[in-house]
Enzyme design. Structure first.
Site, PDB file in Angstrom:
ATOM      1  N   LYS A 165       0.351   5.906   0.227  1.00  0.00           N
ATOM      2  CA  LYS A 165      -0.191   4.911   1.159  1.00  0.00           C
ATOM      3  C   LYS A 165      -1.384   5.535   1.869  1.00  0.00           C
ATOM      4  O   LYS A 165      -1.468   6.759   2.014  1.00  0.00           O
ATOM      5  CB  LYS A 165       0.870   4.506   2.189  1.00  0.00           C
ATOM      6  CG  LYS A 165       0.643   3.132   2.780  1.00  0.00           C
ATOM      7  CD  LYS A 165       1.064   2.023   1.832  1.00  0.00           C
ATOM      8  CE  LYS A 165       0.860   0.660   2.462  1.00  0.00           C
ATOM      9  NZ  LYS A 165       1.310  -0.439   1.570  1.00  0.00           N
ATOM     10  N   ASP A 196      -4.072  -3.725   1.393  1.00  0.00           N
ATOM     11  CA  ASP A 196      -2.947  -3.935   2.303  1.00  0.00           C
ATOM     12  C   ASP A 196      -3.535  -4.707   3.480  1.00  0.00           C
ATOM     13  O   ASP A 196      -4.583  -5.355   3.333  1.00  0.00           O
ATOM     14  CB  ASP A 196      -2.341  -2.585   2.730  1.00  0.00           C
ATOM     15  CG  ASP A 196      -0.988  -2.726   3.442  1.00  0.00           C
ATOM     16  OD1 ASP A 196      -0.016  -3.098   2.782  1.00  0.00           O
ATOM     17  OD2 ASP A 196      -0.925  -2.468   4.660  1.00  0.00           O
TER      18      ASP A 196
END
Length: 444
Positions: A126, A166
């Protein structure tokens, strides 16, 4: 003290101030006690849990860029490469003022299990920055994205680390980042997913997380003697996931009556008119309160409280820890019997415990929102093959993956004597695959 408790204490001690990361690790390890206790000697000797909860690499860097007034701005950037046991790191890039290392570690840790559940060969990672794209011009966003990629490109690649979008990172941001990656490396490869259709993107990627969420809810209901058609649904958020969860739920015969954003929520007893929401959010980038201008019979309420609306099914699709114990109690009191997470860890630990203790069906985010990363992996496959699949082909593969995730979570829960506990089931199923790969590869 048990091995699980030792490792959790170590995580808290070595990662001070990272509450979301602590929360994610505790939730996963607690639900894995059944498996870990049965294999404690073997896992302890290999320091398996210590390796599992520690990212393989955390990259932190500054991002200088010039705004429209000629002023230099500086943001912080990160990439957390958590685990590559089953494939290259895969996980989104988040641009939001709340981004910090702890939040990205929590998201990366969750991503490891989520990606494992898809059955596709992708590890977990991430990244992102505390940059806020809201209110910025296209030129400012481009300047930021180019500076961000100027540092990040050194650590990513089609077979190393493949970021996606995201929160705050859509097609515009991915386009700017991909252009800069290509300029810096001279490589035209599938290094980012969520790309535009003209340069390697995949059909159905935009819809994937929302559609996947509804596919797994549909599967969960069917296996518990119920169906989605005719049910009343409340969805939090009004971004990509919420919009396409609403779309698929409506297609399958459900009635979605509420959506929200960070300012408040709308309630439309007749069912959300999705064309209006898409115009507000996808075309004009407006606020959800504008919905009542077009639909005067709808009601807008400032602030929190969306979970007080009576419904059969709740789909939290906004952000972490948005649904607390009081919200869970309100949902139960108003007749809600199923909850599935479209966002990452949107329910607090107390809320998830309440759902399970009170006989409500609950599907955690690492299973329920895996459709996005699954379709990202399908985009990687198309890039590697130099092919482009039709919307129907991708959607069919996505549906099959989500049905498979439900089956894995349900099977693992039953094997360990906790039938219907999809939190434990999803964590165990994801854990088993990652651990097997880690053990096979030795101490790395």
């Amino acid at each position: 003290m048990s091995y699980v408790d030792e490792v959790y204490e170590r995580v808290v001690k070595q990662n001070p101030g990272e509450a979301e990361f602590h929360q994610a690790v505790k939730e996963v390890l607690d639900s894995l006690r059944l498996v870990i206790d049965a294999n404690e000697e073997k896992y302890r000797k290999m320091a398996l849990l210590e390796r599992l909860v520690e990212p393989e690499r955390v990259i932190s860097f500054r991002i200088p860029w010039v705004d429209d007034n000629g002023q230099v701005q500086v943001n912080k950037g990160y990439r957390v490469q958590f685990n590559s046991a089953i494939g290259p790191y895969k996980g989104g890039l988040r641009l939001h003022p709340s981004v910090n290392q702890g939040i990205l570690k929590f998201l990366g840790f969750e991503q490891v299990f989520k990606n494992s559940l898809t059955g596709l060969p992708i590890g977990g990672g991430k990244g992102g920055s505390n940059f806020d794209p809201k209110g910025k011009s296209d030129r400012e966003v481009m300047a930021f994205c180019q500076s961000f990629m100027t540092e990040l490109y050194k650590y990513i690649g089609a077979d190393q680390d493949v970021p996606a979008g995201d929160i705050g990172v859509g097609a515009r941001e991915i386009g700017y980042m991909y252009g800069q990656y290509k300029r810096l490396t001279g490589l035209y490869e599938g290094v980012l997913t969520g790309k535009g259709l003209t340069y390697g993107g995949s059909l159905a990627r935009t819809q994937a997380t929302g559609y996947g969420l509804v596919y797994i809810v549909d599967e969960m209901l069917k296996h518990n003697g119920n169906e989605l058609a005719g049910k009343t649904v409340v969805v939090s958020g009004s971004g990509n996931v919420a919009i396409y969860a609403t779309e698929k739920a409506q297609q399958l015969g459900a009635r979605v009556v509420a959506l929200s954003d960070s300012n408040g929520y709308i309630y439309d007893k007749d069912g959300i008119k999705l064309d209006i929401v898409k115009d507000i959010k996808e075309v004009r980038r407006g606020r959800i309160k504008e919905y009542v201008d077009a639909v005067p019979t709808a009601v807008y309420t400032e602030g929190k409280g969306i979970w007080s609306i009576p419904c059969d099914i709740a789909l939290p699709c906004a952000t972490q820890n948005e649904l607390n114990l009081d919200d869970a109690k309100a949902l139960k009191a108003n007749g809600c019997f199923a909850v599935a997470e479209g966002a990452n860890m949107p329910s607090t630990r107390e809320a998830t415990d309440f759902f399970q203790e009170n006989g409500m069906m609950f599907m955690p985010g690492k299973a329920a929102n895996a459709g996005g990363v699954a379709t990202s992996a399908l985009e990687m496959s198309q890039n590697s093959l130099r092919l482009s699949w039709s919307f129907e082909e991708v959607d069919e593969k996505l549906h099959g993956i989500m049905v498979g995730i439900y089956a894995k979570a349900a099977d693992a829960a039953e094997r360990y004597g906790v039938k219907g506990n999809y939190v434990a089931g999803a964590n165990i199923a994801g854990f088993e695959k990652v651990v097997e790969a880690m053990m096979a590869q030795g101490v790395v």
